[in-house]
Design an enzyme around this catalytic site. Structure first.
Site, PDB file in Angstrom:
ATOM      1  N   LYS A 269      44.524  43.220  32.297  1.00 47.46           N
ATOM      2  CA  LYS A 269      44.597  44.286  32.876  1.00 47.46           C
ATOM      3  C   LYS A 269      44.494  45.479  32.110  1.00 47.46           C
ATOM      4  O   LYS A 269      43.796  46.451  32.347  1.00 47.46           O
ATOM      5  CB  LYS A 269      46.076  44.766  33.568  1.00 47.46           C
ATOM      6  CG  LYS A 269      46.458  43.994  34.908  1.00 47.46           C
ATOM      7  CD  LYS A 269      47.661  44.478  35.433  1.00 47.46           C
ATOM      8  CE  LYS A 269      48.507  43.438  36.260  1.00 47.46           C
ATOM      9  NZ  LYS A 269      49.812  43.893  36.771  1.00 47.46           N
TER      10      LYS A 269
ATOM     11  N   LYS B 273      54.821  46.106  45.362  1.00 51.11           N
ATOM     12  CA  LYS B 273      56.368  46.461  44.657  1.00 51.11           C
ATOM     13  C   LYS B 273      56.111  47.232  43.959  1.00 51.11           C
ATOM     14  O   LYS B 273      57.032  48.270  43.918  1.00 51.11           O
ATOM     15  CB  LYS B 273      56.662  44.848  43.942  1.00 51.11           C
ATOM     16  CG  LYS B 273      57.925  44.887  43.591  1.00 51.11           C
ATOM     17  CD  LYS B 273      58.188  43.669  42.873  1.00 51.11           C
ATOM     18  CE  LYS B 273      59.617  43.983  41.942  1.00 51.11           C
ATOM     19  NZ  LYS B 273      60.014  42.665  41.276  1.00 51.11           N
TER      20      LYS B 273
ATOM     21  N   GLU C 208      43.959  47.493  42.067  1.00 48.86           N
ATOM     22  CA  GLU C 208      43.302  46.784  43.321  1.00 48.86           C
ATOM     23  C   GLU C 208      43.808  47.265  44.375  1.00 48.86           C
ATOM     24  O   GLU C 208      43.090  47.945  45.323  1.00 48.86           O
ATOM     25  CB  GLU C 208      43.427  45.320  43.417  1.00 48.86           C
ATOM     26  CG  GLU C 208      42.535  44.576  42.081  1.00 48.86           C
ATOM     27  CD  GLU C 208      43.736  44.370  41.049  1.00 48.86           C
ATOM     28  OE1 GLU C 208      44.691  45.022  40.672  1.00 48.86           O
ATOM     29  OE2 GLU C 208      43.519  43.370  40.111  1.00 48.86           O
TER      30      GLU C 208
ATOM     31  N   HIS D  13      36.726  14.888  50.994  1.00 49.98           N
ATOM     32  CA  HIS D  13      34.925  14.985  50.776  1.00 49.98           C
ATOM     33  C   HIS D  13      34.729  15.885  49.756  1.00 49.98           C
ATOM     34  O   HIS D  13      33.493  15.969  49.807  1.00 49.98           O
ATOM     35  CB  HIS D  13      34.368  15.423  52.141  1.00 49.98           C
ATOM     36  CG  HIS D  13      34.920  14.379  53.194  1.00 49.98           C
ATOM     37  ND1 HIS D  13      34.205  13.232  53.668  1.00 49.98           N
ATOM     38  CD2 HIS D  13      35.866  14.356  54.108  1.00 49.98           C
ATOM     39  CE1 HIS D  13      34.634  12.398  54.508  1.00 49.98           C
ATOM     40  NE2 HIS D  13      35.738  13.227  54.928  1.00 49.98           N
TER      41      HIS D  13
ATOM     42  N   GLY E 204      57.806  39.522  42.985  1.00 46.91           N
ATOM     43  CA  GLY E 204      56.676  39.601  43.857  1.00 46.91           C
ATOM     44  C   GLY E 204      56.147  38.450  44.516  1.00 46.91           C
ATOM     45  O   GLY E 204      56.060  38.140  45.609  1.00 46.91           O
ATOM     46  N   ARG E 205      56.192  37.258  43.764  1.00 46.25           N
ATOM     47  CA  ARG E 205      55.901  35.813  44.366  1.00 46.25           C
ATOM     48  C   ARG E 205      56.863  35.390  45.144  1.00 46.25           C
ATOM     49  O   ARG E 205      56.763  34.279  45.805  1.00 46.25           O
ATOM     50  CB  ARG E 205      55.067  35.017  43.199  1.00 46.25           C
ATOM     51  CG  ARG E 205      56.339  34.822  42.358  1.00 46.25           C
ATOM     52  CD  ARG E 205      55.435  34.156  41.023  1.00 46.25           C
ATOM     53  NE  ARG E 205      56.281  34.041  39.616  1.00 46.25           N
ATOM     54  CZ  ARG E 205      56.383  35.009  38.667  1.00 46.25           C
ATOM     55  NH1 ARG E 205      55.885  36.093  39.315  1.00 46.25           N
ATOM     56  NH2 ARG E 205      57.190  34.836  37.723  1.00 46.25           N
TER      57      ARG E 205
ATOM     58  N   GLU F 135      52.136  31.255  38.141  1.00 44.54           N
ATOM     59  CA  GLU F 135      52.797  32.447  37.570  1.00 44.54           C
ATOM     60  C   GLU F 135      54.356  32.413  37.154  1.00 44.54           C
ATOM     61  O   GLU F 135      54.922  32.951  36.281  1.00 44.54           O
ATOM     62  CB  GLU F 135      52.515  33.649  38.409  1.00 44.54           C
ATOM     63  CG  GLU F 135      52.817  34.975  37.912  1.00 44.54           C
ATOM     64  CD  GLU F 135      52.217  36.078  38.835  1.00 44.54           C
ATOM     65  OE1 GLU F 135      51.064  36.407  38.592  1.00 44.54           O
ATOM     66  OE2 GLU F 135      52.994  36.440  39.653  1.00 44.54           O
TER      67      GLU F 135
HETATM   68  O1  F6P Z   1      49.543  39.555  39.130  1.00 42.99           O
HETATM   69  C1  F6P Z   1      50.559  40.029  38.533  1.00 42.99           C
HETATM   70  C2  F6P Z   1      51.537  40.815  39.686  1.00 42.99           C
HETATM   71  O2  F6P Z   1      52.252  41.415  39.083  1.00 42.99           O
HETATM   72  C3  F6P Z   1      52.127  39.601  40.347  1.00 42.99           C
HETATM   73  O3  F6P Z   1      53.340  39.222  40.038  1.00 42.99           O
HETATM   74  C4  F6P Z   1      52.345  40.498  41.978  1.00 42.99           C
HETATM   75  O4  F6P Z   1      52.812  39.507  42.970  1.00 42.99           O
HETATM   76  C5  F6P Z   1      51.188  41.228  42.043  1.00 42.99           C
HETATM   77  O5  F6P Z   1      50.639  41.535  40.611  1.00 42.99           O
HETATM   78  C6  F6P Z   1      51.134  42.452  42.877  1.00 42.99           C
HETATM   79  O6  F6P Z   1      52.003  43.423  42.435  1.00 42.99           O
HETATM   80  P1  F6P Z   1      52.444  44.715  43.355  1.00 42.99           P
HETATM   81  O7  F6P Z   1      53.050  44.016  44.420  1.00 42.99           O
HETATM   82  O8  F6P Z   1      53.169  45.467  42.282  1.00 42.99           O
HETATM   83  O9  F6P Z   1      51.231  45.240  43.755  1.00 42.99           O
END
Ligand code: F6P
Length: 554
Positions: free
Chosen positions: A509, A203, A209, A381, A263-264, A349
């Site tokens: 972060k 987003k 990452e 289990h 995002g979620r 979240e």
């Molecule tokens: O973990 C925090 C967060 O901002 C989430 O809400 C989001 O889904 C994720 O990181 C990934 O963010 P992005 O889509 O901006 O890379």
């Protein structure tokens, strides 16, 4: 916070109801299941195995009314900026709005843009699937690699896995989320660059990452096929066109979404491109249509017939009155095995918050519970021992389709028998006397009976919801996911929190960015003694390893 009328009633109801046994409620009312079951399309929601009666339920509905739930629902659907800390509207529901009606944010109808991107997704996913959009060397793109994390990973990952039966025969989907180099390596070891499409899903397009993984994949591709190949093998899903261009992806290969999509909550947007590629655009639309059906139900059904509302209120009943801050989701369907991981982000979240909308710290009630789960029967289990005999009950959602995509002899009937048995066992339990009787009937002597009867007894009275679906189709899955979204929203309204921000992920972060140069030796570690010692230890271990490797080579 002053105790409201509904809260005062619920506190009284808790005292009255705390020791009531569900099995007695069933014994005294043979219509209990009928009374507390709702049917919505192909979904049956049986909430009768919960610790409540009409009086409790009435007080819970009053609680929802005190919090103006119906108005808050309208605020969300109509584009009001209910994500107050980020000053954003919350309109994942607009992404699945097939009503033809406009949805406004700041006076602008967002629907034309949503439909434009959906048309672009259809065109692109059709072209990849039928082989007209090819890789740089003219080969069909058969491997779809989604690079994203959190909401840009969990939603599409969970849905593509859930709908595996609908995948095109010649398409394979992979997901890279973790910064751990293993995640990238394991995927790249399995795919051929000529046949691989990378989807960089972020987003913000700033997530370390995702950008690190995307760079690694880009280098891998360029090494194999040259720089020119990037435009044939990379697309981006983002709200940030500038950052996409800076990364080196042609903005024509970008599928856009907007800051009113959290995002979620984004799997319904361009973030769902991997889903459309795997199962086809028509099935992606079916997923959205199922969600829309649940949206309409949530928006229009009265509180006492409203599935997400009832789920939410029962959750609040356990969380805030029974002080049970754990919650299990157990799908009895192998394809849904990642649903709990997805719901962890959605629920935790969204509602893992301790500041109220009026900017006050929450000190006198609990918000979101810790959610965990896994696929039945596997988890029977592993952690079911605790569910049955641990010191605290854990409310559980069971999800089961009546028909499997792989019936395979008696497999599915055994699976169904298990889920029904688990819910029954949690509710009924087994008294010490019953346990003793069983041991006696098995021929055990009195000393053995005395020794074992307590261990073999079950308190019971442990709550669960049962969600029975006809089959896990794209439409049914859409309904199911939207149902959980609205449950989470309802709870946030009652807890008076912003369910749509996520400031709690920031501190870690920030600190990681500070630690990184310290690990690389370009900055001096300044932390608490534990963190500093661990950094020093890691630096030493890595230096030792490098030295050993150098010695081997020499
Ligand atoms: O973990 C925090 C967060 O901002 C989430 O809400 C989001 O889904 C994720 O990181 C990934 O963010 P992005 O889509 O901006 O890379």
């Amino acid at each position: 916070m002053a105790v409201s009328n509904a809260v005062a009633t619920l506190l009284e109801e808790y005292k009255r109801f705390n020791s009531v046994q569900m099995k007695d409620l069933f014994a005294n009312d043979d219509k209990r299941a009928e009374k507390y079951t709702l049917n919505f399309g192909e979904l049956t929601f049986d909430y009768s195995k919960n610790r409540f009666d009409d009086k409790v339920l009435k007080a819970l509905f009053e609680l929802a009314e005190e919090h103006h739930l119906k108005e808050r629902i309208e605020d969300m659907f109509s584009g009001k900026k209910i994500n107050v800390t980020e000053n954003r509207a919350v309109l994942h529901t607009a992404l699945r709005n097939f009503s033809g009606k406009p949805v406004f944010v700041d006076g602008k109808d967002v629907m034309p843009e949503i439909l434009r991107v959906q048309a672009k997704m259809k065109e692109f996913s059709d072209a990849v699937r039928n082989g007209t959009f090819k890789g740089a060397t003219g080969k069909k793109l058969k491997n779809i690699v989604n690079i994203g994390i959190g909401g840009s990973d969990l939603g599409p990952y969970m849905v593509t896995c859930a709908l595996k039966k609908y995948w095109a025969k010649d398409i394979q989907c992979y997901f890279i989320s973790n910064i751990d180099g293993t995640a990238c390596a394991e995927v790249l070891n399995n795919v051929n660059p000529e046949e691989t499409l990378f989807i960089v899903a972020s987003k913000t397009f700033t997530t370390i990452e995702t950008l690190t993984n995307a760079r690694t994949c880009r280098e891998w591709l360029v090494k194999a096929l040259g720089e020119e190949a990037v435009k044939h093998h990379f697309v981006a899903l983002s709200t940030n066109a500038k950052a996409v261009a800076e990364f080196g992806i042609d903005v024509n290969n970008m599928f856009e979404f907007w800051d009113f999509v959290g995002g979620r909550y984004s799997l319904w947007s361009a973030i769902g491109l991997s889903i459309a590629l795997a199962v086809g655009f028509d099935n992606f639309m079916e997923l959205l249509k199922g969600a829309e059906a649940m949206d309409n139900h949530f928006r229009s059904a009265p509180l006492d017939k409203n599935i997400p509302v009832i789920m939410a209120l029962l959750g609040i009943w356990y969380n805030d009155y029974y002080n049970i801050h754990r919650y299990g989701v157990i799908p009895y369907d192998q394809y849904l095995k990642f649903l709990p991981s997805y719901l962890q982000q959605l629920d935790m979240e969204s509602n893992g918050k301790s500041v109220r909308l009026d900017n006050k710290k929450i000190t006198d009630y609990a918000t979101g519970p810790a959610l965990f789960g896994g696929a039945g029967t596997d988890v029977q289990h592993s952690f079911f021992q605790l569910l049955h005999q641990g010191t605290q009950p854990v409310p559980v959602d069971f999800i089961i389709p009546a028909i499997s995509h792989n019936e395979n002899g008696k497999h599915h009937e055994i699976l169904i028998a298990n889920v029904l048995a688990q819910a029954e066992a949690l509710m009924k339990g087994k008294t010490v006397e019953e346990a003793a009787e069983e041991l006696r009937a098995a021929g055990k002597d009195e000393a053995t009976i005395e020794k074992l009867k307590l261990n073999k007894s079950f308190d019971g009275n442990r709550p669960s919801n049962m969600f029975l679906l006809k089959q896990i189709t794209p439409y049914a899955l859409g309904m199911l996911i939207a149902m959980y979204e609205h449950k989470v929203f309802t709870q946030g309204v009652i807890w008076e929190i912003d369910s749509f921000d996520q400031w709690g992920v920031e501190l870690g972060k920030q600190l990681a960015l500070k630690i990184l140069p310290e690990l690389e030796g370009s900055a001096l570690a300044q932390h608490d003694s534990s963190t500093s010692a661990l950094i020093a230890k890691v630096v030493a271990l890595r230096a030792e390893c490098k030295k050993e490797q150098a010695e081997k080579v020499a």
